[in-house]
Scaffold this active site. Sequence first.
Site, PDB file in Angstrom:
ATOM      1  N   TYR A   1      90.921 -36.969-114.329  1.00  0.00           N
ATOM      2  CA  TYR A   1      89.454 -37.000-114.407  1.00  0.00           C
ATOM      3  C   TYR A   1      88.965 -36.054-115.524  1.00  0.00           C
ATOM      4  O   TYR A   1      88.109 -36.412-116.335  1.00  0.00           O
ATOM      5  CB  TYR A   1      88.904 -36.576-113.047  1.00  0.00           C
ATOM      6  CG  TYR A   1      87.414 -36.412-112.947  1.00  0.00           C
ATOM      7  CD1 TYR A   1      86.586 -37.500-112.691  1.00  0.00           C
ATOM      8  CD2 TYR A   1      86.818 -35.149-113.061  1.00  0.00           C
ATOM      9  CE1 TYR A   1      85.211 -37.345-112.568  1.00  0.00           C
ATOM     10  CE2 TYR A   1      85.448 -34.983-112.936  1.00  0.00           C
ATOM     11  CZ  TYR A   1      84.643 -36.091-112.677  1.00  0.00           C
ATOM     12  OH  TYR A   1      83.288 -35.925-112.560  1.00  0.00           O
TER      13      TYR A   1
ATOM     14  N   SER B   1      81.374 -33.728-117.003  1.00  0.00           N
ATOM     15  CA  SER B   1      81.761 -32.666-116.078  1.00  0.00           C
ATOM     16  C   SER B   1      82.283 -31.470-116.844  1.00  0.00           C
ATOM     17  O   SER B   1      82.967 -31.610-117.859  1.00  0.00           O
ATOM     18  CB  SER B   1      82.856 -33.181-115.141  1.00  0.00           C
ATOM     19  OG  SER B   1      83.435 -32.099-114.453  1.00  0.00           O
TER      20      SER B   1
HETATM   21  P1  NDP Z   1      79.786 -41.503-106.593  1.00  0.00           P
HETATM   22  O1  NDP Z   1      81.206 -41.770-106.297  1.00  0.00           O
HETATM   23  O2  NDP Z   1      78.830 -41.261-105.476  1.00  0.00           O
HETATM   24  O3  NDP Z   1      79.182 -42.677-107.491  1.00  0.00           O
HETATM   25  C1  NDP Z   1      79.894 -43.236-108.548  1.00  0.00           C
HETATM   26  C2  NDP Z   1      79.235 -44.534-108.918  1.00  0.00           C
HETATM   27  O4  NDP Z   1      79.957 -45.108-110.021  1.00  0.00           O
HETATM   28  C3  NDP Z   1      79.265 -45.563-107.777  1.00  0.00           C
HETATM   29  O5  NDP Z   1      78.077 -46.297-107.788  1.00  0.00           O
HETATM   30  C4  NDP Z   1      80.439 -46.450-108.169  1.00  0.00           C
HETATM   31  O6  NDP Z   1      80.370 -47.767-107.646  1.00  0.00           O
HETATM   32  C5  NDP Z   1      80.233 -46.456-109.670  1.00  0.00           C
HETATM   33  N1  NDP Z   1      81.377 -46.996-110.408  1.00  0.00           N
HETATM   34  C6  NDP Z   1      82.671 -46.639-110.323  1.00  0.00           C
HETATM   35  N2  NDP Z   1      83.412 -47.411-111.146  1.00  0.00           N
HETATM   36  C7  NDP Z   1      82.555 -48.260-111.752  1.00  0.00           C
HETATM   37  C8  NDP Z   1      82.723 -49.303-112.694  1.00  0.00           C
HETATM   38  N3  NDP Z   1      83.922 -49.641-113.165  1.00  0.00           N
HETATM   39  N4  NDP Z   1      81.626 -49.974-113.117  1.00  0.00           N
HETATM   40  C9  NDP Z   1      80.400 -49.662-112.650  1.00  0.00           C
HETATM   41  N5  NDP Z   1      80.187 -48.700-111.727  1.00  0.00           N
HETATM   42  C10 NDP Z   1      81.259 -48.006-111.286  1.00  0.00           C
HETATM   43  O7  NDP Z   1      79.808 -40.250-107.585  1.00  0.00           O
HETATM   44  P2  NDP Z   1      78.668 -39.261-108.132  1.00  0.00           P
HETATM   45  O8  NDP Z   1      77.324 -39.802-107.869  1.00  0.00           O
HETATM   46  O9  NDP Z   1      79.024 -37.916-107.689  1.00  0.00           O
HETATM   47  O10 NDP Z   1      79.003 -39.333-109.691  1.00  0.00           O
HETATM   48  C11 NDP Z   1      78.061 -39.685-110.681  1.00  0.00           C
HETATM   49  C12 NDP Z   1      78.476 -39.032-111.981  1.00  0.00           C
HETATM   50  O11 NDP Z   1      78.401 -37.602-111.859  1.00  0.00           O
HETATM   51  C13 NDP Z   1      79.903 -39.333-112.403  1.00  0.00           C
HETATM   52  O12 NDP Z   1      79.935 -39.529-113.811  1.00  0.00           O
HETATM   53  C14 NDP Z   1      80.653 -38.075-112.045  1.00  0.00           C
HETATM   54  O13 NDP Z   1      81.808 -37.905-112.825  1.00  0.00           O
HETATM   55  C15 NDP Z   1      79.600 -37.030-112.345  1.00  0.00           C
HETATM   56  N6  NDP Z   1      79.814 -35.736-111.707  1.00  0.00           N
HETATM   57  C16 NDP Z   1      79.726 -35.622-110.335  1.00  0.00           C
HETATM   58  C17 NDP Z   1      79.911 -34.381-109.756  1.00  0.00           C
HETATM   59  C18 NDP Z   1      79.815 -34.190-108.286  1.00  0.00           C
HETATM   60  O14 NDP Z   1      80.051 -33.039-107.818  1.00  0.00           O
HETATM   61  N7  NDP Z   1      79.450 -35.196-107.491  1.00  0.00           N
HETATM   62  C19 NDP Z   1      80.205 -33.185-110.569  1.00  0.00           C
HETATM   63  C20 NDP Z   1      80.255 -33.426-111.989  1.00  0.00           C
HETATM   64  C21 NDP Z   1      80.077 -34.667-112.520  1.00  0.00           C
HETATM   65  P3  NDP Z   1      81.066 -48.167-106.220  1.00  0.00           P
HETATM   66  O15 NDP Z   1      80.109 -47.742-105.138  1.00  0.00           O
HETATM   67  O16 NDP Z   1      81.211 -49.640-106.333  1.00  0.00           O
HETATM   68  O17 NDP Z   1      82.364 -47.439-106.154  1.00  0.00           O
END
Ligand code: NDP
Length: 297
Positions: free
Chosen positions: A216, A160
């Site tokens: 974060y 990010s």
């Molecule tokens: P979501 O919350 O939709 O998805 C996050 C995913 O990570 C979920 O599948 C969640 O599983 C999983 N997760 C969390 N903890 C663990 C763990 N310990 N082991 C395995 N899986 C885990 O978020 P996004 O799709 O938005 O995020 C995806 C990436 O993009 C992240 O790295 C985020 O930081 C990055 N990002 C997102 C932005 C945004 O605006 N959305 C902006 C910038 C970066 P569960 O469903 O079980 O919780």
Amino acid sequence: MHWMDCMATKKHSCSRSMPWWSKETVAVVTGANKGIGFALVRRLAELGLTVVLTARDGRKGMEAVELLRREGLSVAFCRLDISDPPSIAVFVSWLRKEFGGLDILVNNAAVSFNEIDSNSVDHAETVIQTNFFGPKLLIEALLPLFRRSTATSRILNVSSQLGLLNKVRNSALRELLQDEEKLSEDKIKQMVLQFLSQVKDGTWKEEGWPKVWTDYAVSKLALNAYSRWLAKQQEGRGLSVNCFCPGFTRTAMTRGQGSRTADEAAEVGAMLALLPLDKLPTGKFFKWSTPILYSKL
Ligand code: NDP
């Protein structure tokens, strides 16, 4: 057809400039039961790679796999909780047994407990453990399994811009992270431990950490620094390491707010993960599709 145009079509059928990847190319995506991770798995599978969808919750993971199967896509599944070292160990031995190795790792899984306009550090430890130590431990465990031969293997860390150096107000810290020669794995680890200890004693607010979504942002700051350090270690060894910020995307993490969809973010993420060899950098942070050199920030 150019390879970029190939990617725009659902199933590639290019006569000229064939993509470098094939069904033999194995890509692993973490946190892929929903959001950007799920969309990335779908895109990579559409493009003809062998994709391993991983999720920390087995049931949610299988439901995601079923959804893709109903769309005619076949993906493999293994449970993986990146914050749990035994889960990483089980996953790595499963991957070795099933596929013998991998070509692409997309570290996508992450957590944030902040609301859009709030800044709490109540879950700082979980956030750092998941977003920084998780990808780091997984990478370390997978390093011997990258094939590195048919084409350069790749790690794409979904990060990010909240964790870019220009968000750090503490000049000593910024200098430390900018010093290419002195930056080490241990210094990055010390930095996050120092942050956690300041959270514990309540002094973190005065220490010049990023202002927005601080815990974060620190986790992504560390992930960016580690990626750059690792890229340097791996130079000339057939493994590229880059970071990708998808920008403000409508997912659970943003409570559905954002300026783009997960599919749009995944389109760019997949393009970066699949860059052809002559266009593949290492140690870069891609803000959307624009590469930024950390040290110039
Ligand atoms: P979501 O919350 O939709 O998805 C996050 C995913 O990570 C979920 O599948 C969640 O599983 C999983 N997760 C969390 N903890 C663990 C763990 N310990 N082991 C395995 N899986 C885990 O978020 P996004 O799709 O938005 O995020 C995806 C990436 O993009 C992240 O790295 C985020 O930081 C990055 N990002 C997102 C932005 C945004 O605006 N959305 C902006 C910038 C970066 P569960 O469903 O079980 O919780």
